[in-house]
Design a protein around this motif. Sequence first.
Motif, PDB file in Angstrom:
ATOM      1  N   THR A  86      -7.115   4.642  -5.824  1.00  0.00           N
ATOM      2  CA  THR A  86      -6.108   5.677  -6.154  1.00  0.00           C
ATOM      3  C   THR A  86      -4.738   5.004  -6.062  1.00  0.00           C
ATOM      4  O   THR A  86      -3.724   5.821  -6.078  1.00  0.00           O
ATOM      5  CB  THR A  86      -6.158   6.605  -4.966  1.00  0.00           C
ATOM      6  N   GLN A 112       3.243   2.154  -7.982  1.00  0.00           N
ATOM      7  CA  GLN A 112       2.513   0.893  -7.055  1.00  0.00           C
ATOM      8  C   GLN A 112       2.055   0.040  -8.067  1.00  0.00           C
ATOM      9  O   GLN A 112       2.143  -1.242  -7.650  1.00  0.00           O
ATOM     10  CB  GLN A 112       1.525   1.522  -6.194  1.00  0.00           C
ATOM     11  N   GLU A 168       7.206  -6.065   6.528  1.00  0.00           N
ATOM     12  CA  GLU A 168       8.366  -5.544   7.707  1.00  0.00           C
ATOM     13  C   GLU A 168       9.267  -6.611   7.528  1.00  0.00           C
ATOM     14  O   GLU A 168       9.990  -6.974   8.622  1.00  0.00           O
ATOM     15  CB  GLU A 168       7.561  -5.452   8.968  1.00  0.00           C
ATOM     16  N   GLY A 214       5.794   4.891   4.910  1.00  0.00           N
ATOM     17  CA  GLY A 214       4.671   5.375   4.374  1.00  0.00           C
ATOM     18  C   GLY A 214       4.546   5.540   2.833  1.00  0.00           C
ATOM     19  O   GLY A 214       3.745   6.314   2.227  1.00  0.00           O
ATOM     20  N   THR A 215       5.385   4.717   2.086  1.00  0.00           N
ATOM     21  CA  THR A 215       5.490   4.774   0.675  1.00  0.00           C
ATOM     22  C   THR A 215       4.252   3.840   0.255  1.00  0.00           C
ATOM     23  O   THR A 215       4.536   3.694  -1.043  1.00  0.00           O
ATOM     24  CB  THR A 215       6.850   4.430   0.213  1.00  0.00           C
ATOM     25  N   GLY A 216       3.716   2.953   1.075  1.00  0.00           N
ATOM     26  CA  GLY A 216       2.601   2.163   0.551  1.00  0.00           C
ATOM     27  C   GLY A 216       2.966   0.833   0.422  1.00  0.00           C
ATOM     28  O   GLY A 216       2.493   0.128  -0.326  1.00  0.00           O
ATOM     29  N   LYS A 217       4.046   0.334   0.954  1.00  0.00           N
ATOM     30  CA  LYS A 217       4.563  -0.869   0.904  1.00  0.00           C
ATOM     31  C   LYS A 217       3.645  -2.100   1.417  1.00  0.00           C
ATOM     32  O   LYS A 217       3.246  -3.012   0.471  1.00  0.00           O
ATOM     33  CB  LYS A 217       5.862  -1.274   1.738  1.00  0.00           C
ATOM     34  N   THR A 218       3.120  -1.748   2.416  1.00  0.00           N
ATOM     35  CA  THR A 218       2.002  -2.848   2.984  1.00  0.00           C
ATOM     36  C   THR A 218       0.725  -2.742   1.899  1.00  0.00           C
ATOM     37  O   THR A 218       0.455  -3.870   1.622  1.00  0.00           O
ATOM     38  CB  THR A 218       1.673  -2.531   4.356  1.00  0.00           C
ATOM     39  N   ALA A 219       0.339  -1.685   1.712  1.00  0.00           N
ATOM     40  CA  ALA A 219      -0.760  -1.590   0.762  1.00  0.00           C
ATOM     41  C   ALA A 219      -0.602  -2.181  -0.488  1.00  0.00           C
ATOM     42  O   ALA A 219      -1.287  -2.884  -0.955  1.00  0.00           O
ATOM     43  CB  ALA A 219      -1.251   0.135   0.672  1.00  0.00           C
ATOM     44  N   GLN A 259      14.352   0.783   8.840  1.00  0.00           N
ATOM     45  CA  GLN A 259      13.369   0.724  10.093  1.00  0.00           C
ATOM     46  C   GLN A 259      13.756  -0.652  10.911  1.00  0.00           C
ATOM     47  O   GLN A 259      12.878  -0.846  11.760  1.00  0.00           O
ATOM     48  CB  GLN A 259      11.950   0.788   9.628  1.00  0.00           C
ATOM     49  N   GLU A 314      -0.065   3.519  11.692  1.00  0.00           N
ATOM     50  CA  GLU A 314      -0.003   4.901  11.832  1.00  0.00           C
ATOM     51  C   GLU A 314      -1.111   5.418  12.493  1.00  0.00           C
ATOM     52  O   GLU A 314      -2.060   4.968  12.886  1.00  0.00           O
ATOM     53  CB  GLU A 314      -0.032   5.271  10.200  1.00  0.00           C
ATOM     54  N   ARG A 330       5.323   7.607  12.102  1.00  0.00           N
ATOM     55  CA  ARG A 330       3.876   6.948  12.014  1.00  0.00           C
ATOM     56  C   ARG A 330       2.862   8.012  11.875  1.00  0.00           C
ATOM     57  O   ARG A 330       1.447   7.741  11.879  1.00  0.00           O
ATOM     58  CB  ARG A 330       3.682   6.550  13.558  1.00  0.00           C
ATOM     59  N   ARG A 386       2.185   8.961   3.576  1.00  0.00           N
ATOM     60  CA  ARG A 386       1.572   9.116   5.236  1.00  0.00           C
ATOM     61  C   ARG A 386       1.806  10.599   5.647  1.00  0.00           C
ATOM     62  O   ARG A 386       0.879  11.079   6.178  1.00  0.00           O
ATOM     63  CB  ARG A 386       2.211   8.099   6.026  1.00  0.00           C
TER      64      ARG A 386
HETATM   65  N1  LIG Z   1      -2.049   4.983  -3.675  1.00  0.00           N
HETATM   66  C1  LIG Z   1      -2.395   5.235  -2.423  1.00  0.00           C
HETATM   67  N2  LIG Z   1      -3.811   5.642  -2.254  1.00  0.00           N
HETATM   68  C2  LIG Z   1      -4.233   6.185  -1.251  1.00  0.00           C
HETATM   69  N3  LIG Z   1      -3.581   5.986   0.044  1.00  0.00           N
HETATM   70  C3  LIG Z   1      -2.309   5.331   0.125  1.00  0.00           C
HETATM   71  C4  LIG Z   1      -1.791   5.032  -1.288  1.00  0.00           C
HETATM   72  N4  LIG Z   1      -0.586   4.526  -1.262  1.00  0.00           N
HETATM   73  C5  LIG Z   1      -0.323   4.377   0.305  1.00  0.00           C
HETATM   74  N5  LIG Z   1      -1.442   5.061   0.765  1.00  0.00           N
HETATM   75  C6  LIG Z   1      -1.683   5.288   2.252  1.00  0.00           C
HETATM   76  O1  LIG Z   1      -0.458   5.596   2.740  1.00  0.00           O
HETATM   77  C7  LIG Z   1      -0.252   5.059   4.059  1.00  0.00           C
HETATM   78  C8  LIG Z   1       0.990   4.523   4.362  1.00  0.00           C
HETATM   79  O2  LIG Z   1       0.870   3.148   3.700  1.00  0.00           O
HETATM   80  P1  LIG Z   1       1.603   1.886   4.053  1.00  0.00           P
HETATM   81  O3  LIG Z   1       1.385   1.615   5.758  1.00  0.00           O
HETATM   82  O4  LIG Z   1       1.313   0.865   3.021  1.00  0.00           O
HETATM   83  O5  LIG Z   1       2.953   2.326   4.077  1.00  0.00           O
HETATM   84  P2  LIG Z   1       4.307   1.326   4.359  1.00  0.00           P
HETATM   85  O6  LIG Z   1       5.399   1.845   3.173  1.00  0.00           O
HETATM   86  O7  LIG Z   1       4.226   0.019   4.652  1.00  0.00           O
HETATM   87  O8  LIG Z   1       4.895   2.103   5.626  1.00  0.00           O
HETATM   88  P3  LIG Z   1       5.833   1.517   6.828  1.00  0.00           P
HETATM   89  O9  LIG Z   1       7.156   1.039   6.097  1.00  0.00           O
HETATM   90  O10 LIG Z   1       5.834   2.821   7.763  1.00  0.00           O
HETATM   91  O11 LIG Z   1       5.347   0.383   7.247  1.00  0.00           O
HETATM   92  C9  LIG Z   1      -1.566   4.173   4.268  1.00  0.00           C
HETATM   93  O12 LIG Z   1      -2.406   5.064   5.088  1.00  0.00           O
HETATM   94  C10 LIG Z   1      -2.130   3.883   3.041  1.00  0.00           C
HETATM   95  O13 LIG Z   1      -3.350   3.493   2.967  1.00  0.00           O
END
Ligand SMILES: Nc1ncnc2c1ncn2[C@@H]1O[C@H](COP(=O)(O)OP(=O)(O)OP(=O)(O)O)[C@@H](O)[C@H]1O
Length: 782
Positions: free
Chosen positions: A191, A196, A555, A215-220, A582, A726, A755, A614
Amino acid sequence: MDDLALEQEYVTMLYDHVDELRERLAARQARALARVAGEAAGTRQALVERDAAVHLYAGRLTQLNAAENALCFGRLDLETGTRPRYVGRIGLHRDDTHDQGQGDAPADDEPLLIDWRAPVARPFYLATAMQRDGVIRRRHIRTVGRRVVQLNDENLTGGHSSEPGSITSESALLTALDAARTGRMTDIVETVQAEQDRIIRSGLAGILVVQGGPGTGKTAVALHRAAYLLYHHREQLERRGVLIIGPNTTFLRYIAEVLPALGETGVMLATTGDLFPGVSPTLTEPGAVTALKGQLLMKDVVAGAVTDRQWVPEDDDEVVAVRHDGQLLRLDRQACLDLRERVRGARLLHNEARPLVHRLVVEALTTLWAQAVGTDPLGGENLLGPEDLAMVRGELEENDDVDGVVDWLWPALTPTRLVRELLASPKRIRAAAARVGLTQAEQDLLLRTGNAWSEADVPLLDEAAEILGRDDSTARRLADELQTANLAYAQGVLDLLRGSESGDFEDEESEILAAFDLVDAEALLDRQEEIDHRTAAERAATDRTWRFGHIVVDEAQEVSPMAWRMLMRRSRSMTIVGDVAQTGDPAGASSWRQALGPHVGDRWRLEELSVNYRMPQPVARVAASVLRALAPDLPVPEPVRPDGPHPWSLWAADVPAALAAAVAGELRTLDRGRRLAVVTAPGRSSTIFGVLARSLPEPVALGEDPDDDRPARVVVLEPRETKGLEFDAVVVAEPDLVLAASPRGLGDLYVAITRATQRLGVVHAADLPECLRGLRSVGSPA
Ligand SMILES: Nc1ncnc2c1ncn2[C@@H]1O[C@H](COP(=O)(O)OP(=O)(O)OP(=O)(O)O)[C@@H](O)[C@H]1O
């Protein structure tokens, strides 16, 4: 047959294909091993070839095994009416001869399954009704094990008005986001969203910064980007390795399964504290010490510590002397000063300058000896000729006392010795800090007892290693000898090949290139050396000077200026992801320009993520209120999930007791298997943990155990320990204490509340901070 049955048939065929490939690869691997064991046992060339083959088969087998879950998750129907494209974790082709390859299938080989990273898979993530890219229907195929359980279709010709860049595959996305959190991050390959995808597929070169709210999915995104880069630059990145940096081991464990699930292993996961081989930080220091050690001025302190060890006598009463052939040869202060200036003028690294120091000491002593022994009492020329001097010089070179003098004036230093002795001595700190003007209070902060290292020491050690250089004259000589021997061997192999070349090729056949046409001895040697049993990650872990093919820093706002210097030495191809709102580390960054400017100027590119995956809307609203107080200029990410329970606040005079009741209530509303984190101010967690552990029937943990595969349902954490993680529900205890605990307290509170993937609550005794006033009160003194 209905659609589900049709897709089941296709998916079953794919799994059968994978099983067959697996068997074939395993058989080939076994044959390769047996062949060498049998005929050509022992020849180096045969072993090298075997290793290459086994490595290749093992890599492909790992990928096939990793693709077992959700092998195929999508299908694109195209307006050209050609066969639909199936998208999955790996590429599969009907023709097995391509089974070892990467990249796109050749034109004449119809792909059965397209790797999600291949360019032709891209419309699966990008196509919208507005920009269809030739797609008329996108289908999400959900499988459990090998069984297709659900199809989800998006008809792109149906006049949907989704804007380019808006959410794609909404229903599949919402299903993924609603899943319970297991304590381990999962991949999002089914997804990935358009904004992204753009980041994941951005080019390898240079430094890419990804800024985005929680929660914007940076790590993912960062992890999927690593998988994407490995796919497209396989050879280069497997050879040089990919390094992923996270803030702590808990976080690294949390993300550890994402890349293997994408078929990518052999990536090195580390904190900045792990980057100095042989040193494992165990010491926790006060924030003020961490902040100071992280500042760039520490590079001058380390440099000062090195020059401070380049010793000269304080006055002429201090003697540097060597006894030679009955003469006491004394180097006075001025002689030592002159010598030191000459050596420094040569601009060599400290340890690498030692041979020069040795030579100059011998020179100076030879002159002294000549003066003592050869002076003509009648005032004529020195009585010693060049041969006499050469002989004395030779003798002095062998004189152990001279080595002692060199050690005295210019000691061989290891980084650990230099930094340990520096931090243990007020006198050394004062001398080293002189040129940067550290105050007495700052000098006192640096002073410590004991031998343990902290994370903030590691960049200092790295800096020291850079300035000291290696005292590696012996190692270098041995390496040169080995290289010469190996080159001779490689040349021998080529000569043999040339010798066995048949002389009677027809003209056109003589066009055929033989190995020796393509490689010279040096290249052959390089290739053999590449075939090391260890992965690049394993080799890199023991080599401080290893340069990685790519580094992902997660991070990244927590990385101190000194740690950036250390990372920049290890690669200039980087993906840096983080959120400057953060920042919790006292040495961390408040802007990317400020963090990166000193190292790379403005040679970096910025991408931003704007959608919050998130938190549900009500939690995101509370987060936005905290963000406005914290960093009013930063954009608030838009939550993708509209609904969710309203966050609550509970006033209580006895917070731990009220917390126990509140957590019990929260657990009743959460499905089994969903987890809850209680976030407390530093220093309060043990007390709160004690009360919760006594009152709750569920297992409660104090801190996340990175190695526990079945984590407790309730965990008590301090804000910084939650970084990047989270939980289905979060309860923040005593937010006023979180704010008061550190100058970055508001950032810590922001991290804590962001979180939550479902529910958020706050238990407080003091007044709620202004930014949390929007919570729904479920109990108060009134
Ligand atoms: N395209 C996507 N499809 C499904 N789930 C997603 C998608 N993008 C992000 N997520 C989910 O959203 C959540 C937050 O993602 P992630 O941890 O990568 O965010 P982050 O920006 O690194 O957050 P933080 O800054 O708080 O560490 C995770 O559970 C991740 O799996």
